[in-house]
Design an enzyme around this catalytic site. Structure first.
Site, PDB file in Angstrom:
ATOM      1  N   GLY A   1      18.280  78.349 -22.421  1.00  0.00           N
ATOM      2  CA  GLY A   1      18.453  79.055 -23.681  1.00  0.00           C
ATOM      3  C   GLY A   1      16.857  78.845 -24.068  1.00  0.00           C
ATOM      4  O   GLY A   1      16.645  78.919 -25.389  1.00  0.00           O
TER       5      GLY A   1
ATOM      6  N   VAL B   1      23.953  81.361 -17.615  1.00  0.00           N
ATOM      7  CA  VAL B   1      24.448  80.281 -17.552  1.00  0.00           C
ATOM      8  C   VAL B   1      25.947  80.163 -17.571  1.00  0.00           C
ATOM      9  O   VAL B   1      26.713  79.271 -17.044  1.00  0.00           O
ATOM     10  CB  VAL B   1      23.997  79.356 -18.565  1.00  0.00           C
ATOM     11  CG1 VAL B   1      22.450  78.920 -18.432  1.00  0.00           C
ATOM     12  CG2 VAL B   1      24.495  79.785 -19.881  1.00  0.00           C
TER      13      VAL B   1
ATOM     14  N   ASN C   1      20.972  73.922 -23.910  1.00  0.00           N
ATOM     15  CA  ASN C   1      20.691  74.443 -25.159  1.00  0.00           C
ATOM     16  C   ASN C   1      21.481  75.705 -25.471  1.00  0.00           C
ATOM     17  O   ASN C   1      21.615  76.195 -26.448  1.00  0.00           O
ATOM     18  CB  ASN C   1      19.307  74.394 -25.468  1.00  0.00           C
ATOM     19  CG  ASN C   1      19.004  75.355 -26.722  1.00  0.00           C
ATOM     20  OD1 ASN C   1      19.401  74.999 -27.853  1.00  0.00           O
ATOM     21  ND2 ASN C   1      18.421  76.588 -26.411  1.00  0.00           N
TER      22      ASN C   1
ATOM     23  N   TYR D   1      33.636  78.476 -31.367  1.00  0.00           N
ATOM     24  CA  TYR D   1      32.394  77.777 -31.275  1.00  0.00           C
ATOM     25  C   TYR D   1      32.501  76.105 -31.471  1.00  0.00           C
ATOM     26  O   TYR D   1      32.104  75.402 -30.831  1.00  0.00           O
ATOM     27  CB  TYR D   1      31.329  78.225 -32.247  1.00  0.00           C
ATOM     28  CG  TYR D   1      30.119  77.806 -32.393  1.00  0.00           C
ATOM     29  CD1 TYR D   1      28.986  78.184 -31.643  1.00  0.00           C
ATOM     30  CD2 TYR D   1      29.928  77.181 -33.584  1.00  0.00           C
ATOM     31  CE1 TYR D   1      27.962  77.896 -31.626  1.00  0.00           C
ATOM     32  CE2 TYR D   1      28.393  76.667 -33.528  1.00  0.00           C
ATOM     33  CZ  TYR D   1      27.381  77.112 -32.523  1.00  0.00           C
ATOM     34  OH  TYR D   1      26.031  76.579 -32.844  1.00  0.00           O
TER      35      TYR D   1
ATOM     36  N   LYS E   1      31.672  73.063 -28.951  1.00  0.00           N
ATOM     37  CA  LYS E   1      30.726  72.076 -29.453  1.00  0.00           C
ATOM     38  C   LYS E   1      31.299  70.865 -29.614  1.00  0.00           C
ATOM     39  O   LYS E   1      30.886  69.895 -29.049  1.00  0.00           O
ATOM     40  CB  LYS E   1      29.989  72.532 -30.675  1.00  0.00           C
ATOM     41  CG  LYS E   1      29.127  73.793 -30.655  1.00  0.00           C
ATOM     42  CD  LYS E   1      28.198  73.687 -29.490  1.00  0.00           C
ATOM     43  CE  LYS E   1      27.185  74.776 -29.744  1.00  0.00           C
ATOM     44  NZ  LYS E   1      26.086  74.860 -28.765  1.00  0.00           N
TER      45      LYS E   1
HETATM   46  P1  NAP Z   1      19.328  81.924 -30.400  1.00  0.00           P
HETATM   47  O1  NAP Z   1      18.023  81.974 -31.092  1.00  0.00           O
HETATM   48  O2  NAP Z   1      20.383  83.053 -30.480  1.00  0.00           O
HETATM   49  O3  NAP Z   1      19.017  81.656 -28.780  1.00  0.00           O
HETATM   50  C1  NAP Z   1      19.847  81.484 -27.928  1.00  0.00           C
HETATM   51  C2  NAP Z   1      19.482  81.157 -26.564  1.00  0.00           C
HETATM   52  O4  NAP Z   1      20.384  81.047 -25.802  1.00  0.00           O
HETATM   53  C3  NAP Z   1      18.670  82.496 -26.132  1.00  0.00           C
HETATM   54  O5  NAP Z   1      17.449  81.717 -25.406  1.00  0.00           O
HETATM   55  C4  NAP Z   1      19.468  82.946 -24.983  1.00  0.00           C
HETATM   56  O6  NAP Z   1      18.594  83.667 -24.068  1.00  0.00           O
HETATM   57  C5  NAP Z   1      20.015  81.996 -24.378  1.00  0.00           C
HETATM   58  N1  NAP Z   1      21.268  82.429 -23.817  1.00  0.00           N
HETATM   59  C6  NAP Z   1      22.455  82.840 -24.484  1.00  0.00           C
HETATM   60  N2  NAP Z   1      23.556  83.362 -23.413  1.00  0.00           N
HETATM   61  C7  NAP Z   1      23.015  82.876 -22.563  1.00  0.00           C
HETATM   62  C8  NAP Z   1      23.690  82.970 -21.062  1.00  0.00           C
HETATM   63  N3  NAP Z   1      24.774  83.328 -20.948  1.00  0.00           N
HETATM   64  N4  NAP Z   1      22.731  82.525 -20.123  1.00  0.00           N
HETATM   65  C9  NAP Z   1      21.493  82.042 -20.117  1.00  0.00           C
HETATM   66  N5  NAP Z   1      20.937  81.917 -21.477  1.00  0.00           N
HETATM   67  C10 NAP Z   1      21.658  82.393 -22.617  1.00  0.00           C
HETATM   68  O7  NAP Z   1      20.168  80.353 -30.586  1.00  0.00           O
HETATM   69  P2  NAP Z   1      19.524  79.175 -31.345  1.00  0.00           P
HETATM   70  O8  NAP Z   1      19.762  79.275 -32.981  1.00  0.00           O
HETATM   71  O9  NAP Z   1      18.256  78.899 -30.813  1.00  0.00           O
HETATM   72  O10 NAP Z   1      20.520  78.126 -31.006  1.00  0.00           O
HETATM   73  C11 NAP Z   1      20.084  77.102 -29.569  1.00  0.00           C
HETATM   74  C12 NAP Z   1      21.267  76.357 -29.716  1.00  0.00           C
HETATM   75  O11 NAP Z   1      21.545  75.542 -30.693  1.00  0.00           O
HETATM   76  C13 NAP Z   1      22.787  76.727 -29.402  1.00  0.00           C
HETATM   77  O12 NAP Z   1      23.743  76.229 -28.456  1.00  0.00           O
HETATM   78  C14 NAP Z   1      23.422  76.943 -30.893  1.00  0.00           C
HETATM   79  O13 NAP Z   1      24.802  76.953 -30.702  1.00  0.00           O
HETATM   80  C15 NAP Z   1      22.743  75.681 -31.337  1.00  0.00           C
HETATM   81  N6  NAP Z   1      23.008  75.646 -32.754  1.00  0.00           N
HETATM   82  C16 NAP Z   1      22.000  76.322 -33.481  1.00  0.00           C
HETATM   83  C17 NAP Z   1      22.267  76.258 -34.810  1.00  0.00           C
HETATM   84  C18 NAP Z   1      21.555  77.060 -35.805  1.00  0.00           C
HETATM   85  O14 NAP Z   1      21.406  76.997 -36.920  1.00  0.00           O
HETATM   86  N7  NAP Z   1      20.539  78.056 -35.362  1.00  0.00           N
HETATM   87  C19 NAP Z   1      23.058  75.217 -35.355  1.00  0.00           C
HETATM   88  C20 NAP Z   1      23.634  74.429 -34.800  1.00  0.00           C
HETATM   89  C21 NAP Z   1      23.660  74.687 -33.383  1.00  0.00           C
HETATM   90  P3  NAP Z   1      18.758  85.010 -23.538  1.00  0.00           P
HETATM   91  O15 NAP Z   1      19.481  85.967 -24.649  1.00  0.00           O
HETATM   92  O16 NAP Z   1      17.187  85.555 -23.309  1.00  0.00           O
HETATM   93  O17 NAP Z   1      19.593  84.995 -22.401  1.00  0.00           O
END
Ligand code: NAP
Length: 248
Positions: A13, A64, A90, A155, A159
Site C-alpha cells: 500500500g 496483495v 499496510n 474491517y 483488523k
Molecule cells: P489509502 O490512502 O486508501 O491507501 C491504501 C493503500 O493500499 C494504497 O496504496 C492502495 O494502493 C493499497 N491497496 C489497496 N488495495 C490493494 C490491493 N488489493 N493490493 C495492493 N495494494 C492495495 O489508505 P490509508 O489511509 O493510507 O490506510 C493505510 C492502512 O492504514 C490501511 O490498512 C488502513 O486500514 C489503515 N488505517 C488507516 C486509518 C486512517 O484513518 N486513514 C485508520 C486506521 C487504519 P493501490 O490502490 O495503488 O493498489
C-alpha cells in the site's frame, strides 16, 4: 565486527497515504524499500523521488489479494535482493455497511485485502527472516479492530484478526530474532478518511486528547521505531497511535 547489511523493507500500500509515508521514512532511514501496490505509475514516481533523495527503492505492482502472485513477488524480492528484513503489511480497504446490509462480497473483499494478504506475506517472509536470524514485521491494523466501530464489521474483524496473527508470529519467531507488532492508527488524514463527513471528523476530534487529526507521518514514525534494529525487545505489541482516542 561484521557490518550491518542494508535492510530490505517491503511496504504494501505504498502508492499513497500511510504506506507512502512509511516507505519514504524507511528510505530516509537508509532502508532499501520495496514499494508494493496495484498501481505501477505512483510507485515509479515514489521510487524516483526516493532515489533523487539518495535512497534505494524497487517498485513492484501486485495485487496483495492475489495470494499466488503476491507470495511469488515476495519470494522474488528475497532472491533478487538477497534478503527481506522488514515487512510492513499496510495495504487496506474499507467496504462499510451496517451488519444487516453487509454483503458476502463486502466481507470477503475486506478480509482478503486486510487480513489474508498479511498471512500470505508473513508466511513468505518468515523463511528468509528466520534464515537471517533477523526480521521485523509490522501489521497495520486499526483502533476499529480493538474497540469495534459501527458499520465496519468486516474491517474491524479483519483488523482484530491481524492482532491474533501478529501475536502468534511473535511467539513462533521470537527465538529466531524476528519480532512482530501491530500498529493501530486512529483517525489519519488520507484518501481513506477524506470521504467521511465533517460531522464524523468533529466527533472524533472531540474524543481525542491531542486536538488534531493524525497525519501519515505520525504512523511512519512509529513504524520506523518498531522496525529498527534497536527494537529487538519489542514484540507482540499493539501500539495504538491515535492521539489518545481509545487509549487501548
Ligand atoms: P489509502 O490512502 O486508501 O491507501 C491504501 C493503500 O493500499 C494504497 O496504496 C492502495 O494502493 C493499497 N491497496 C489497496 N488495495 C490493494 C490491493 N488489493 N493490493 C495492493 N495494494 C492495495 O489508505 P490509508 O489511509 O493510507 O490506510 C493505510 C492502512 O492504514 C490501511 O490498512 C488502513 O486500514 C489503515 N488505517 C488507516 C486509518 C486512517 O484513518 N486513514 C485508520 C486506521 C487504519 P493501490 O490502490 O495503488 O493498489
Amino acid at each position: 565486527m561484521s557490518e550491518t547489511p542494508t535492510r530490505v523493507a517491503l511496504v504494501t500500500g505504498a502508492s499513497r497515504g500511510i504506506g507512502r509515508a512509511i516507505a519514504t521514512r524507511l528510505a530516509a532511514d537508509g532502508r532499501h524499500v520495496v514499494l508494493v501496490s496495484r498501481s505501477q505509475g505512483p510507485l515509479d514516481e515514489l521510487k524516483a523521488e526516493i532515489e533523487s533523495a539518495g535512497g534505494q527503492a524497487t517498485a513492484l505492482a501486485v495485487d496483495v489479494g492475489d495470494r499466488e502472485a503476491f507470495a511469488k513477488a515476495i519470494e522474488g524480492v528475497a532472491k533478487e535482493l538477497g534478503r527481506v528484513d522488514i515487512l510492513v503489511n499496510n495495504a487496506g480497504i474499507t467496504r462499510d455497511g451496517l451488519i444487516m446490509r453487509m454483503t458476502d462480497e463486502q466481507w470477503d473483499e475486506v478480509v482478503s485485502v486486510n487480513l489474508t494478504s498479511a498471512f500470505t506475506a508473513c508466511r513468505a517472509a518468515a523463511r528468509p527472516m528466520m534464515k537471517q536470524r533477523f526480521g521485523r514485521i509490522v501489521n497495520i491494523a486499526s483502533t476499529s479492530g480493538v474497540v469495534g466501530n459501527a458499520g465496519q464489521a468486516n474491517y474491524a474483524a479483519a483488523k482484530a484478526g491481524l492482532v491474533g496473527l501478529t501475536r502468534t508470529l511473535a511467539r513462533e519467531l521470537g527465538s529466531k530474532g524476528v519480532t512482530a507488532n501491530v500498529i493501530a492508527p486512529g483517525f489519519i488524514e488520507t484518501d481513506m478518511t477524506a470521504v467521511l463527513p465533517d460531522e464524523a471528523k468533529e466527533q472524533v476530534l472531540k474524543a481525542m486528547s491531542v486536538p488534531r487529526l493524525g497525519q501519515a507521518d505520525d504512523i511512519a514514525a512509529a513504524v520506523a521505531y518498531a522496525t529498527s534494529d534497536e527494537a529487538g525487545f519489542l514484540t507482540g505489541q499493539v501500539m495504538c497511535v491515535d492521539g489518545g482516542l481509545t487509549m487501548c
